[in-house]
Design a protein around this motif. Structure first.
Motif, PDB file in Angstrom:
ATOM      1  N   ASP A   1      -7.166   1.881  -7.129  1.00 18.43           N
ATOM      2  CA  ASP A   1      -6.433   3.146  -7.012  1.00 18.43           C
ATOM      3  C   ASP A   1      -5.411   3.298  -8.134  1.00 18.43           C
ATOM      4  O   ASP A   1      -5.214   4.397  -8.660  1.00 18.43           O
ATOM      5  CB  ASP A   1      -5.748   3.229  -5.653  1.00 18.43           C
ATOM      6  CG  ASP A   1      -6.738   3.420  -4.512  1.00 18.43           C
ATOM      7  OD1 ASP A   1      -7.915   3.733  -4.800  1.00 18.43           O
ATOM      8  OD2 ASP A   1      -6.346   3.254  -3.345  1.00 18.43           O
TER       9      ASP A   1
ATOM     10  N   ASP B   1       1.065   4.128  -2.886  1.00 19.34           N
ATOM     11  CA  ASP B   1       0.833   5.541  -2.578  1.00 19.34           C
ATOM     12  C   ASP B   1       2.015   6.392  -3.036  1.00 19.34           C
ATOM     13  O   ASP B   1       1.827   7.513  -3.543  1.00 19.34           O
ATOM     14  CB  ASP B   1       0.596   5.728  -1.081  1.00 19.34           C
ATOM     15  CG  ASP B   1      -0.749   5.184  -0.629  1.00 19.34           C
ATOM     16  OD1 ASP B   1      -1.643   5.006  -1.495  1.00 19.34           O
ATOM     17  OD2 ASP B   1      -0.909   4.934   0.585  1.00 19.34           O
TER      18      ASP B   1
ATOM     19  N   ARG C   1      -8.516  -2.726  -3.437  1.00 18.68           N
ATOM     20  CA  ARG C   1      -8.422  -1.273  -3.350  1.00 18.68           C
ATOM     21  C   ARG C   1      -7.183  -0.773  -4.080  1.00 18.68           C
ATOM     22  O   ARG C   1      -7.217   0.258  -4.767  1.00 18.68           O
ATOM     23  CB  ARG C   1      -8.401  -0.854  -1.874  1.00 18.68           C
ATOM     24  CG  ARG C   1      -8.092   0.630  -1.631  1.00 18.68           C
ATOM     25  CD  ARG C   1      -9.106   1.549  -2.271  1.00 18.68           C
ATOM     26  NE  ARG C   1     -10.442   1.367  -1.706  1.00 18.68           N
ATOM     27  CZ  ARG C   1     -11.537   1.963  -2.159  1.00 18.68           C
ATOM     28  NH1 ARG C   1     -11.435   2.755  -3.230  1.00 18.68           N
ATOM     29  NH2 ARG C   1     -12.712   1.764  -1.596  1.00 18.68           N
ATOM     30  N   VAL C   2      -6.063  -1.511  -3.964  1.00 16.32           N
ATOM     31  CA  VAL C   2      -4.840  -1.129  -4.670  1.00 16.32           C
ATOM     32  C   VAL C   2      -5.067  -1.131  -6.181  1.00 16.32           C
ATOM     33  O   VAL C   2      -4.663  -0.204  -6.885  1.00 16.32           O
ATOM     34  CB  VAL C   2      -3.682  -2.081  -4.285  1.00 16.32           C
ATOM     35  CG1 VAL C   2      -2.538  -1.989  -5.293  1.00 16.32           C
ATOM     36  CG2 VAL C   2      -3.169  -1.764  -2.895  1.00 16.32           C
TER      37      VAL C   2
ATOM     38  N   PRO D   1      -7.957  -5.205   0.654  1.00 18.19           N
ATOM     39  CA  PRO D   1      -6.783  -4.338   0.485  1.00 18.19           C
ATOM     40  C   PRO D   1      -6.189  -4.401  -0.914  1.00 18.19           C
ATOM     41  O   PRO D   1      -5.859  -3.356  -1.500  1.00 18.19           O
ATOM     42  CB  PRO D   1      -5.808  -4.866   1.543  1.00 18.19           C
ATOM     43  CG  PRO D   1      -6.672  -5.450   2.600  1.00 18.19           C
ATOM     44  CD  PRO D   1      -7.839  -6.054   1.864  1.00 18.19           C
ATOM     45  N   LYS D   2      -6.059  -5.590  -1.480  1.00 16.89           N
ATOM     46  CA  LYS D   2      -5.493  -5.701  -2.815  1.00 16.89           C
ATOM     47  C   LYS D   2      -6.448  -5.172  -3.871  1.00 16.89           C
ATOM     48  O   LYS D   2      -6.027  -4.565  -4.870  1.00 16.89           O
ATOM     49  CB  LYS D   2      -5.086  -7.150  -3.109  1.00 16.89           C
ATOM     50  CG  LYS D   2      -3.877  -7.610  -2.312  1.00 16.89           C
ATOM     51  CD  LYS D   2      -3.377  -8.967  -2.753  1.00 16.89           C
ATOM     52  CE  LYS D   2      -2.114  -9.358  -1.990  1.00 16.89           C
ATOM     53  NZ  LYS D   2      -1.564 -10.658  -2.447  1.00 16.89           N
TER      54      LYS D   2
ATOM     55  N   THR E   1       9.909  -2.464   2.923  1.00 18.73           N
ATOM     56  CA  THR E   1       8.648  -3.196   3.005  1.00 18.73           C
ATOM     57  C   THR E   1       8.847  -4.587   3.609  1.00 18.73           C
ATOM     58  O   THR E   1       8.041  -5.481   3.387  1.00 18.73           O
ATOM     59  CB  THR E   1       8.000  -3.310   1.613  1.00 18.73           C
ATOM     60  OG1 THR E   1       8.959  -3.797   0.669  1.00 18.73           O
ATOM     61  CG2 THR E   1       7.483  -1.958   1.155  1.00 18.73           C
TER      62      THR E   1
ATOM     63  N   ARG F   1       0.820  -1.208   0.000  1.00 26.31           N
ATOM     64  CA  ARG F   1       0.000   0.000   0.000  1.00 26.31           C
ATOM     65  C   ARG F   1       0.854   1.258   0.000  1.00 26.31           C
ATOM     66  O   ARG F   1       0.603   2.201  -0.757  1.00 26.31           O
ATOM     67  CB  ARG F   1      -0.901  -0.017   1.239  1.00 26.31           C
ATOM     68  CG  ARG F   1      -1.769   1.203   1.450  1.00 26.31           C
ATOM     69  CD  ARG F   1      -2.952   1.201   0.523  1.00 26.31           C
ATOM     70  NE  ARG F   1      -2.835   2.133  -0.576  1.00 26.31           N
ATOM     71  CZ  ARG F   1      -3.747   2.284  -1.515  1.00 26.31           C
ATOM     72  NH1 ARG F   1      -4.838   1.538  -1.507  1.00 26.31           N
ATOM     73  NH2 ARG F   1      -3.580   3.152  -2.491  1.00 26.31           N
ATOM     74  N   GLU F   2       1.893   1.296   0.850  1.00 19.39           N
ATOM     75  CA  GLU F   2       2.708   2.505   0.940  1.00 19.39           C
ATOM     76  C   GLU F   2       3.521   2.747  -0.331  1.00 19.39           C
ATOM     77  O   GLU F   2       3.779   3.898  -0.711  1.00 19.39           O
ATOM     78  CB  GLU F   2       3.629   2.445   2.160  1.00 19.39           C
ATOM     79  CG  GLU F   2       4.535   1.237   2.234  1.00 19.39           C
ATOM     80  CD  GLU F   2       3.964   0.118   3.086  1.00 19.39           C
ATOM     81  OE1 GLU F   2       2.752  -0.150   2.947  1.00 19.39           O
ATOM     82  OE2 GLU F   2       4.735  -0.478   3.874  1.00 19.39           O
TER      83      GLU F   2
END
Length: 375
Positions: free
Chosen positions: A88, A52, A84-85, A81-82, A368, A48-49
């Motif tokens: 995005d 971003d 959403r990635v 979570p994946k 990471t 995620r980071e």
């Protein structure tokens, strides 16, 4: 304008998807091949980071070593979570491309970068992939037709050896035959024994080009029934494959080699773990970027003094200690693969420059690694 397709053409040449393991998921995850690429971010993980960082930094392409979607999924809804990635990345117009085990098996690849980081030379694959299957074609032609046949076979893909093309061997001898009823001989007459000065031509070719080469041979030969053979050559190891075995410029005690590793790789909370006699002389080293405890049999067979890798588990490590060889140096998974980013960055820029393209590249320094505290 440099398109995503332009960048992928270079990446796929450096890290051919065909070199990936069968279970792996490599290649383009999001992105339009026709979109413009001006800025590229390299990272180990599509966390995620990192995503971003790519979005906030205005990057058009994120190239990662690890896949976002390694296992098959039925949905990429933004409820996970994946998912959403993925949403995005698409919304921001950021392409995601993965070079995983195809980069592990490349030469140079992930383990080459790790070997270079700790100063190993004269490296070779620990787990060599087989070279491309090769054939040898042998054909007999009238001496005057030799050069024309060489040209035809070379044009069809035979005779390529390294940086040389149209490579062949030929020698002169006698061909003999008797045309039977119904034959239409180029040389001689039906019923008569004919003896013709002929050249034997031998050329190597990739097996995948066998059909094209044989068709070219038959088309170029003046005989009604040309005599030729195709031999399948023995499989040989290539310079590609997982892991590397190399030699230090100067032998070091194990404690000093471990310090060299710690100084050469990015710092993590995992640190550097060492198993073995700290005064042991280390000269030959095997390295595997990423998890490497599945390769202990090959490492022992290589006869090295030390093994540098990541994610060593208790039982394989204690079993290795029972054998006494080699000494073990264990680092964080992320740290072992991070040196590859600089190598991939450089090779991609060189490949694009050769095509007349330039891009702005950046290497993510976000750690990471999964572990962020060690007590």
């Amino acid at each position: 304008m440099t398109t995503l397709a332009d960048v992928l053409a270079v990446l796929d040449r450096l890290y051919d998807p065909a070199w990936a393991e069968s279970w792996d998921a490599v290649g383009l995850v999001t992105g339009d091949p026709e979109q413009e690429v001006r800025r590229i971010l390299f990272a180990v993980d599509p966390m995620r980071e990192v995503v971003d960082e790519a979005i906030d930094g205005g990057f058009d392409l994120l190239v990662t070593h690890h896949p976002l979607l390694l296992r098959g999924v039925n949905s990429v809804a933004a409820t996970t979570p994946k998912g959403r990635v993925v949403h995005d990345l698409i919304r921001a117009g950021v392409a995601l491309h993965v070079c995983h085990t195809n980069a592990d098996n490349a030469n140079p690849g992930v383990s080459d970068a790790l070997a270079a980081a700790v100063g190993l030379r004269d490296t070779r694959p620990l787990k060599a992939m087989p070279a491309e299957p090769m054939d040898k074609v042998v054909v007999f032609v009238p001496v005057a037709e030799t050069q024309a046949m060489l040209d035809a076979l070379a044009k069809a893909g035979a005779g390529q050896i390294g940086d040389y093309e149209r490579a062949a061997w030929s020698g002169t001898g006698e061909g003999t035959f008797r045309p039977l009823a119904g034959a239409n001989p180029t040389i001689g007459r039906v019923g008569d024994i004919e003896v013709v000065p002929e050249n034997r031509i031998e050329m190597l070719l990739p097996r995948r080009k066998r059909r094209a080469v044989v068709e070219a041979l038959v088309a170029a030969h003046s005989y009604e029934e040309p005599a030729y053979d195709v031999y399948e050559l023995a499989a040989l190891p290539s310079e590609r494959g997982g892991g590397r075995v190399g030699v230090l410029d100067q032998p070091l005690p194990l404690r000093d080699f471990a310090r060299l590793v710690a100084d050469s790789l990015p710092r993590t909370e995992h640190g550097v773990r060492v198993s073995g006699d700290l005064d042991r002389r280390i000269e030959t080293v095997a390295v595997v970027g990423g998890a490497g405890d599945s390769e202990f049999d090959r490492v022992r067979a290589a006869g090295v003094d030390a093994y540098l890798t990541a994610d060593l588990r208790h039982h394989p490590a204690t079993e290795a200690r029972a054998y006494g060889d080699p000494a073990l140096v264990d680092v964080a998974h992320w740290a072992s693969e991070w040196p590859w980013l600089a190598a991939a960055d450089r090779l991609l820029r060189e490949g694009l420059a050769a095509r007349g393209s330039t891009v702005d590249t950046h290497i993510s320094t976000l750690c990471t690694d999964a572990w962020n505290l060690r007590l």
